[in-house]
Design a protein around this motif. Structure first.
Motif, mmCIF file in Angstrom:
data_model
loop_
_atom_site.group_PDB
_atom_site.id
_atom_site.type_symbol
_atom_site.label_atom_id
_atom_site.label_comp_id
_atom_site.label_asym_id
_atom_site.label_seq_id
_atom_site.Cartn_x
_atom_site.Cartn_y
_atom_site.Cartn_z
ATOM 1 N N ILE A 54 0.722 -1.244 0.133
ATOM 2 C CA ILE A 54 -0.203 0.305 -0.289
ATOM 3 C C ILE A 54 0.969 1.228 0.105
ATOM 4 O O ILE A 54 1.608 1.321 0.482
ATOM 5 C CB ILE A 54 -1.086 0.203 1.351
ATOM 6 N N LEU A 55 0.533 2.101 -1.210
ATOM 7 C CA LEU A 55 0.840 3.285 -0.465
ATOM 8 C C LEU A 55 -0.209 4.843 -0.156
ATOM 9 O O LEU A 55 -0.960 4.248 -0.867
ATOM 10 C CB LEU A 55 1.147 4.172 -2.475
ATOM 11 N N LEU A 56 0.472 5.025 0.908
ATOM 12 C CA LEU A 56 -0.355 5.740 1.766
ATOM 13 C C LEU A 56 -0.451 6.824 2.279
ATOM 14 O O LEU A 56 0.457 7.512 2.724
ATOM 15 C CB LEU A 56 -0.707 4.565 3.277
ATOM 16 N N ASP A 109 10.956 6.791 -10.314
ATOM 17 C CA ASP A 109 12.093 5.962 -9.897
ATOM 18 C C ASP A 109 11.603 5.737 -8.502
ATOM 19 O O ASP A 109 11.962 3.919 -7.999
ATOM 20 C CB ASP A 109 12.878 6.408 -10.950
ATOM 21 N N THR A 110 11.352 6.446 -7.786
ATOM 22 C CA THR A 110 12.119 6.418 -6.045
ATOM 23 C C THR A 110 10.558 6.054 -6.029
ATOM 24 O O THR A 110 10.363 4.949 -5.294
ATOM 25 C CB THR A 110 11.589 7.779 -5.754
ATOM 26 N N LEU A 111 9.757 5.750 -6.885
ATOM 27 C CA LEU A 111 8.329 5.096 -6.406
ATOM 28 C C LEU A 111 8.661 3.761 -6.420
ATOM 29 O O LEU A 111 8.560 2.899 -5.950
ATOM 30 C CB LEU A 111 6.702 5.873 -7.004
ATOM 31 N N ARG A 112 8.483 3.634 -7.351
ATOM 32 C CA ARG A 112 9.230 1.875 -7.821
ATOM 33 C C ARG A 112 10.354 0.919 -7.726
ATOM 34 O O ARG A 112 9.080 0.178 -7.094
ATOM 35 C CB ARG A 112 9.687 2.000 -9.976
ATOM 36 N N GLU A 113 11.357 2.183 -6.638
ATOM 37 C CA GLU A 113 12.073 0.894 -6.374
ATOM 38 C C GLU A 113 11.701 0.719 -4.628
ATOM 39 O O GLU A 113 11.917 0.007 -4.432
ATOM 40 C CB GLU A 113 12.654 1.626 -6.259
ATOM 41 N N THR A 114 11.113 1.687 -3.925
ATOM 42 C CA THR A 114 9.945 2.026 -3.465
ATOM 43 C C THR A 114 9.233 1.116 -3.106
ATOM 44 O O THR A 114 9.145 -0.170 -1.880
ATOM 45 C CB THR A 114 9.325 2.972 -2.347
ATOM 46 N N VAL A 115 8.409 0.399 -4.445
ATOM 47 C CA VAL A 115 7.754 -0.979 -4.379
ATOM 48 C C VAL A 115 8.624 -1.743 -3.928
ATOM 49 O O VAL A 115 7.980 -2.833 -3.765
ATOM 50 C CB VAL A 115 6.579 -0.710 -5.394
ATOM 51 N N GLU A 116 9.255 -1.501 -5.143
ATOM 52 C CA GLU A 116 10.108 -3.479 -5.642
ATOM 53 C C GLU A 116 11.249 -3.345 -4.651
ATOM 54 O O GLU A 116 10.559 -4.949 -3.163
ATOM 55 C CB GLU A 116 11.477 -2.932 -6.325
ATOM 56 N N SER A 117 11.123 -2.568 -3.604
ATOM 57 C CA SER A 117 11.753 -2.739 -2.450
ATOM 58 C C SER A 117 10.551 -3.546 -0.812
ATOM 59 O O SER A 117 10.971 -4.511 0.033
ATOM 60 C CB SER A 117 12.072 -1.771 -1.196
ATOM 61 N N LEU A 118 9.368 -2.557 -0.783
ATOM 62 C CA LEU A 118 8.415 -3.378 0.296
ATOM 63 C C LEU A 118 8.270 -4.958 -0.178
ATOM 64 O O LEU A 118 8.240 -6.036 0.308
ATOM 65 C CB LEU A 118 7.523 -2.033 0.013
ATOM 66 N N LEU A 119 8.226 -5.138 -1.705
ATOM 67 C CA LEU A 119 8.042 -6.672 -2.144
ATOM 68 C C LEU A 119 8.569 -7.264 -1.954
ATOM 69 O O LEU A 119 8.457 -9.092 -1.313
ATOM 70 C CB LEU A 119 7.414 -6.541 -3.357
ATOM 71 N N GLN A 120 10.245 -6.885 -1.583
ATOM 72 C CA GLN A 120 11.214 -8.051 -1.328
ATOM 73 C C GLN A 120 11.006 -8.134 0.472
ATOM 74 O O GLN A 120 11.310 -9.139 0.572
ATOM 75 C CB GLN A 120 12.478 -7.210 -1.305
ATOM 76 N N ARG A 121 11.178 -6.658 0.850
ATOM 77 C CA ARG A 121 10.710 -7.047 2.269
ATOM 78 C C ARG A 121 9.947 -8.383 3.073
ATOM 79 O O ARG A 121 10.247 -8.809 3.526
ATOM 80 C CB ARG A 121 10.566 -5.233 3.297
ATOM 81 N N SER A 122 8.742 -7.995 1.473
ATOM 82 C CA SER A 122 7.764 -9.676 2.095
ATOM 83 C C SER A 122 7.933 -10.661 2.158
ATOM 84 O O SER A 122 7.719 -11.917 2.257
ATOM 85 C CB SER A 122 6.375 -8.773 0.960
ATOM 86 N N GLU A 123 9.238 -11.153 1.114
ATOM 87 C CA GLU A 123 9.968 -12.101 1.372
ATOM 88 C C GLU A 123 10.456 -12.431 2.799
ATOM 89 O O GLU A 123 11.277 -14.046 2.564
ATOM 90 C CB GLU A 123 10.856 -12.729 0.254
ATOM 91 N N TYR A 124 11.455 -12.331 3.679
ATOM 92 C CA TYR A 124 11.357 -11.813 4.407
ATOM 93 C C TYR A 124 11.335 -12.389 6.006
ATOM 94 O O TYR A 124 9.699 -12.109 6.106
ATOM 95 C CB TYR A 124 12.873 -10.995 5.047
#
Length: 194
Positions: A54-56, A109-124
């Motif tokens: 979620i981007l809130l 770019d910042t928004l895309r990188e943030t979403v990518e980072s959030l989704l990667q964190r979900s795997e941890y």
């Protein structure tokens, strides 16, 4: 049948901005938009735990982003959340259950990188997710507050100590994994820790 891309919910009361964020992310992700806090909760009810990130926006009329975030966590919705807001962070962010904090304006770019980072964190596992979230809050405060303000704030000092404890736990667990190649043990250890 191929797996669907992750679903990102953009919650922003400025419709043009919400639509812009959705356009930036639409090539890589499934995106839903909600133009306010109440609509965000209705959308979450419809999606039934399908949302991955979620981007809130934090400041919205009716139901604020802070209130939406509280509702998301109270409902046990398992997704990563980034606040994307014009509100400069203060020490109140330490008690909030988000994973990242971006101050507007943000680039595509910042928004895309943030979403990518959030989704990667979900795997941890939960311990590593917590470490990422806390270090994000610490970095944001360090960028916005003076060294004397940080030194005088007890919550910030507790945050710093907690991060150090988590880093020590992660380092210890990684050493155990490399010594024993016990990846299952690593995840069991984090799942049982607070």
């Amino acid at each position: 049948m191929s797996e669907q891309p992750p679903l990102v919910l953009v919650v922003e009361d400025e419709a043009d901005l919400a639509d812009l964020y959705a356009a930036w992310l639409g090539d890589e992700y499934r995106v839903r938009t909600a133009y306010g806090g109440h609509e965000a909760l209705e959308t979450l009810d419809e999606l039934d735990d399908e949302v991955d990130a979620i981007l809130l926006d934090r400041r919205m009329p009716g139901l604020s982003g802070d209130e939406v975030l509280s509702a998301v966590r109270e409902r046990g919705i398992d997704c990563r959340v980034a606040m994307v807001t014009a509100v400069e962070p203060d020490f109140d962010i330490l008690a909030m259950g988000f994973d990242d904090y971006l101050v507007k304006p943000v680039s595509s770019d910042t928004l895309r990188e943030t979403v990518e980072s959030l989704l990667q964190r979900s795997e941890y596992d939960a311990g590593v997710q917590d470490l990422f979230s806390l270090t994000s809050k610490k970095a944001m405060l360090e960028a916005e507050k003076s060294p004397s303000e940080l030194a005088d704030n007890q919550e910030y000092q507790e945050l710093t100590a907690r991060i150090e404890r988590l880093r020590t736990d992660v380092d210890r667990s990684l050493e155990a994994v490399t010594e024993d190649d016990d990846f299952e043990g690593l995840f069991r250890e984090f799942d049982t820790e607070e």
